[in-house]
Design a protein around this motif. Structure first.
Motif, PDB file in Angstrom:
ATOM      1  N   VAL A   1      -7.367  -3.721  14.626  1.00  9.93           N
ATOM      2  CA  VAL A   1      -6.727  -3.213  13.417  1.00  9.93           C
ATOM      3  C   VAL A   1      -7.747  -3.283  12.290  1.00  9.93           C
ATOM      4  CG1 VAL A   1      -4.852  -3.567  11.757  1.00  9.93           C
ATOM      5  CG2 VAL A   1      -4.483  -4.074  14.188  1.00  9.93           C
ATOM      6  N   ASP A   2      -7.805  -2.227  11.494  1.00  8.65           N
ATOM      7  CA  ASP A   2      -8.714  -2.197  10.352  1.00  8.65           C
ATOM      8  C   ASP A   2      -7.924  -1.812   9.113  1.00  8.65           C
ATOM      9  OD1 ASP A   2     -11.128  -2.133   8.860  1.00  8.65           O
ATOM     10  OD2 ASP A   2     -11.272   0.031   9.148  1.00  8.65           O
ATOM     11  N   ILE A   3      -7.992  -2.646   8.105  1.00  4.91           N
ATOM     12  CA  ILE A   3      -7.396  -2.316   6.803  1.00  4.91           C
ATOM     13  C   ILE A   3      -8.541  -2.304   5.816  1.00  4.91           C
ATOM     14  CG2 ILE A   3      -5.792  -2.978   4.983  1.00  4.91           C
ATOM     15  CD1 ILE A   3      -4.212  -4.502   7.145  1.00  4.91           C
ATOM     16  N   TYR A   4      -8.828  -1.133   5.298  1.00  3.37           N
ATOM     17  CA  TYR A   4      -9.896  -0.982   4.317  1.00  3.37           C
ATOM     18  C   TYR A   4      -9.229  -0.583   3.016  1.00  3.37           C
ATOM     19  CZ  TYR A   4     -14.233   0.493   2.133  1.00  3.37           C
ATOM     20  OH  TYR A   4     -15.305   0.601   1.290  1.00  3.37           O
ATOM     21  N   SER A   5      -9.335  -1.431   2.017  1.00  5.30           N
ATOM     22  CA  SER A   5      -8.635  -1.161   0.768  1.00  5.30           C
ATOM     23  C   SER A   5      -9.400  -1.723  -0.418  1.00  5.30           C
ATOM     24  CB  SER A   5      -7.240  -1.782   0.800  1.00  5.30           C
ATOM     25  OG  SER A   5      -6.584  -1.570  -0.426  1.00  5.30           O
TER      26      SER A   5
ATOM     27  N   MET B   1       0.840  -1.190   0.000  1.00  7.34           N
ATOM     28  CA  MET B   1       0.000   0.000   0.000  1.00  7.34           C
ATOM     29  C   MET B   1       0.882   1.249   0.000  1.00  7.34           C
ATOM     30  SD  MET B   1      -2.959  -1.273  -0.063  1.00  7.34           S
ATOM     31  CE  MET B   1      -3.499  -2.957   0.052  1.00  7.34           C
TER      32      MET B   1
ATOM     33  N   ILE C   1      -3.802   6.138  12.580  1.00  4.34           N
ATOM     34  CA  ILE C   1      -4.382   5.979  11.247  1.00  4.34           C
ATOM     35  C   ILE C   1      -3.361   6.388  10.194  1.00  4.34           C
ATOM     36  CG2 ILE C   1      -5.416   8.290  11.177  1.00  4.34           C
ATOM     37  CD1 ILE C   1      -7.797   6.863   9.647  1.00  4.34           C
TER      38      ILE C   1
ATOM     39  N   VAL D   1      -0.364  -9.496   7.066  1.00  2.72           N
ATOM     40  CA  VAL D   1      -0.939  -8.692   8.150  1.00  2.72           C
ATOM     41  C   VAL D   1      -0.930  -9.504   9.444  1.00  2.72           C
ATOM     42  CG1 VAL D   1      -3.014  -7.528   8.976  1.00  2.72           C
ATOM     43  CG2 VAL D   1      -2.375  -7.357   6.560  1.00  2.72           C
TER      44      VAL D   1
ATOM     45  N   HIS E   1      -7.624   3.280   3.886  1.00  2.00           N
ATOM     46  CA  HIS E   1      -6.959   3.584   5.156  1.00  2.00           C
ATOM     47  C   HIS E   1      -6.550   2.314   5.912  1.00  2.00           C
ATOM     48  CE1 HIS E   1     -10.974   2.717   6.865  1.00  2.00           C
ATOM     49  NE2 HIS E   1     -10.265   2.331   7.915  1.00  2.00           N
ATOM     50  N   VAL E   2      -5.649   2.533   6.875  1.00  2.00           N
ATOM     51  CA  VAL E   2      -5.252   1.514   7.841  1.00  2.00           C
ATOM     52  C   VAL E   2      -5.364   2.193   9.202  1.00  2.00           C
ATOM     53  CG1 VAL E   2      -3.386   0.044   8.673  1.00  2.00           C
ATOM     54  CG2 VAL E   2      -3.638   0.448   6.216  1.00  2.00           C
ATOM     55  N   SER E   3      -6.024   1.545  10.162  1.00  2.00           N
ATOM     56  CA  SER E   3      -6.132   2.132  11.496  1.00  2.00           C
ATOM     57  C   SER E   3      -5.866   1.077  12.563  1.00  2.00           C
ATOM     58  CB  SER E   3      -7.521   2.757  11.710  1.00  2.00           C
ATOM     59  OG  SER E   3      -8.525   1.769  11.700  1.00  2.00           O
ATOM     60  N   ILE E   4      -5.482   1.565  13.745  1.00  2.00           N
ATOM     61  CA  ILE E   4      -5.261   0.680  14.899  1.00  2.00           C
ATOM     62  C   ILE E   4      -5.719   1.402  16.156  1.00  2.00           C
ATOM     63  CG2 ILE E   4      -2.870   1.426  15.244  1.00  2.00           C
ATOM     64  CD1 ILE E   4      -2.302  -1.537  16.145  1.00  2.00           C
TER      65      ILE E   4
END
Length: 103
Positions: A51-55, A4, A28, A64, A35-38
């Motif tokens: 953890v969120d990976i939205y792509s 990414m 973030i 991951v 986005h990627v957030s934790i």
């Protein structure tokens, strides 16, 4: 590691939140494909990280999980939503050690 690319001024942006009953790390990074957030809560009886990976781009889930394994979780639950196949939901649960050992 998952291919990414950060957006210009996309971070990562990380802060330690000290709100009552909600202490922990929030971070973030904006990537070209979303986005990627934790979020990590460290002052609770059982510390928790999410953890969120939205792509819109494909990425390797195992890569991951390898990074998450470095946090040595006792238990790991994760969801994979494939938005290209009508939101097919795949649920996974790994209890104990991530390397497959029992215990």
């Amino acid at each position: 590691a998952i291919g990414m690319k950060l957006c210009k001024s996309g971070g990562p942006h990380v802060d330690y939140v000290e709100a009552e009953d909600n202490c922990g790390i929030a971070g973030i990074a904006m990537i070209e494909t979303s986005h990627v957030s934790i979020h990590c809560w460290d002052k609770v009886a059982e510390p928790l990280a999410q953890v969120d990976i939205y792509s819109c781009a494909d990425f390797d889930v195992d890569t991951v999980l390898a990074y998450i394994a470095e946090m040595q979780p006792v238990e790991l639950d994760y969801l994979l939503l494939d938005r290209q196949t009508n939101l097919v939901l795949k649920e996974f649960k790994i209890g104990g050690k991530l390397d497959g050992e029992s215990g």
